[in-house]
Design an enzyme around this catalytic site. Structure first.
Site, mmCIF file in Angstrom:
data_model
loop_
_atom_site.group_PDB
_atom_site.id
_atom_site.type_symbol
_atom_site.label_atom_id
_atom_site.label_comp_id
_atom_site.label_asym_id
_atom_site.label_seq_id
_atom_site.Cartn_x
_atom_site.Cartn_y
_atom_site.Cartn_z
ATOM 1 N N GLY A 7 0.837 -1.196 0.000
ATOM 2 C CA GLY A 7 0.000 0.000 0.000
ATOM 3 C C GLY A 7 0.867 1.238 0.000
ATOM 4 O O GLY A 7 2.096 1.165 -0.003
ATOM 5 N N LYS A 13 -0.393 -0.076 6.752
ATOM 6 C CA LYS A 13 0.271 -1.372 6.520
ATOM 7 C C LYS A 13 0.897 -1.941 7.789
ATOM 8 O O LYS A 13 0.644 -3.088 8.153
ATOM 9 C CB LYS A 13 1.363 -1.237 5.449
ATOM 10 C CG LYS A 13 0.915 -0.773 4.109
ATOM 11 C CD LYS A 13 2.070 -0.652 3.140
ATOM 12 C CE LYS A 13 3.183 0.259 3.586
ATOM 13 N NZ LYS A 13 2.891 1.691 3.571
ATOM 14 N N SER A 14 1.731 -1.164 8.444
ATOM 15 C CA SER A 14 2.478 -1.677 9.604
ATOM 16 C C SER A 14 1.555 -2.029 10.761
ATOM 17 O O SER A 14 1.721 -3.076 11.398
ATOM 18 C CB SER A 14 3.532 -0.662 10.048
ATOM 19 O OG SER A 14 4.526 -0.533 9.065
ATOM 20 N N ALA A 32 13.419 -5.866 11.424
ATOM 21 C CA ALA A 32 13.576 -4.501 10.909
ATOM 22 C C ALA A 32 14.719 -4.462 9.910
ATOM 23 O O ALA A 32 15.762 -5.085 10.119
ATOM 24 C CB ALA A 32 13.855 -3.541 12.060
ATOM 25 N N SER A 34 15.705 -1.356 8.240
ATOM 26 C CA SER A 34 16.066 0.024 7.924
ATOM 27 C C SER A 34 17.447 0.422 8.414
ATOM 28 O O SER A 34 17.865 0.061 9.516
ATOM 29 C CB SER A 34 15.038 0.971 8.528
ATOM 30 O OG SER A 34 15.325 2.293 8.168
ATOM 31 N N HIS A 48 7.811 3.469 15.530
ATOM 32 C CA HIS A 48 7.466 2.070 15.245
ATOM 33 C C HIS A 48 7.835 1.179 16.429
ATOM 34 O O HIS A 48 7.078 0.278 16.802
ATOM 35 C CB HIS A 48 8.187 1.580 13.980
ATOM 36 C CG HIS A 48 7.460 1.884 12.717
ATOM 37 N ND1 HIS A 48 6.387 1.144 12.285
ATOM 38 C CD2 HIS A 48 7.651 2.843 11.782
ATOM 39 C CE1 HIS A 48 5.940 1.635 11.143
ATOM 40 N NE2 HIS A 48 6.690 2.671 10.817
ATOM 41 N N ARG A 52 5.394 -1.489 19.692
ATOM 42 C CA ARG A 52 5.553 -2.909 20.032
ATOM 43 C C ARG A 52 5.869 -3.063 21.518
ATOM 44 O O ARG A 52 6.635 -2.287 22.077
ATOM 45 C CB ARG A 52 6.655 -3.529 19.176
ATOM 46 C CG ARG A 52 6.331 -3.530 17.703
ATOM 47 C CD ARG A 52 7.366 -4.240 16.880
ATOM 48 N NE ARG A 52 8.713 -3.742 17.029
ATOM 49 C CZ ARG A 52 9.225 -2.726 16.340
ATOM 50 N NH1 ARG A 52 8.497 -2.074 15.477
ATOM 51 N NH2 ARG A 52 10.476 -2.357 16.531
#
Length: 172
Positions: A7, A13-14, A32, A34, A48, A52
């Site tokens: 998307g 999305k996440s 991850a 990145s 992000h 969690r």
């Protein structure tokens, strides 16, 4: 099982992927991909991470996703686009080499017996890239997404926070 969630930016999305992972496992793995390239991106990563809790095992892997043993686990790979960026720039923006390498890494990863939920971006749906590197990467991302979708059991397109089922019957 392999679920691909795609998307646009800020499409949900996440968040959807994290909720799905927690429905499938009490102890999912967050993979991850990145690299931190500026302060804004670092802040995005921190947001992000704050989403969690202690149920998650967090791993970082910039390129070689198959290095980790994910047997019998639920893994959320977030995200394909950043992972592909790492490959693309490490290979001096060579689209062909990058696509070959990406496919090889994905194929090796999918040899494992686990559930993979992968998040990717649809970046070619908007304007035309401003320069040659952007246009090359947009092509690479599109071709990689097509390959991933061909390998996935389920493909979901996120639109305004809503999942649209493109392939499979995960939402049934």
């Amino acid at each position: 099982m392999f679920v691909l969630i795609t998307g646009g930016q800020r499409s949900g999305k996440s968040a959807f992927a994290q909720n799905l992972a927690l429905k499938l496992s009490d102890t999912p793995v967050y993979l991850a991909t990145s690299r931190i390239w500026d302060e804004d991106h670092r802040q995005r990563i921190l947001r992000h991470q704050q989403d969690r809790d202690a149920r998650w095992t967090n791993l970082e892997e910039e390129k070689y996703l198959y290095r980790h043993d994910f047997s019998q686990k639920v893994v959320l790979l977030d995200c394909i686009t950043l992972w592909l960026t790492n490959i693309f720039f490490d290979l001096q923006s060579d689209v062909d080499q990058s696509l070959v390498m990406a496919k090889e890494i994905i194929d090796r990863l999918l040899e494992q017996d686990f559930t993979l939920i992968a998040v990717t971006n649809e970046i070619g749906m908007g304007g035309h890239g401003a320069n040659d590197v952007q246009r090359k990467f947009t092509d690479l991302q599109g071709w990689c997404n097509q390959y991933l979708a061909s390998r996935a059991d389920n493909v979901l397109l996120m639109v305004s926070g809503l999942p649209l089922e493109v392939k499979g019957n995960l939402l049934q």
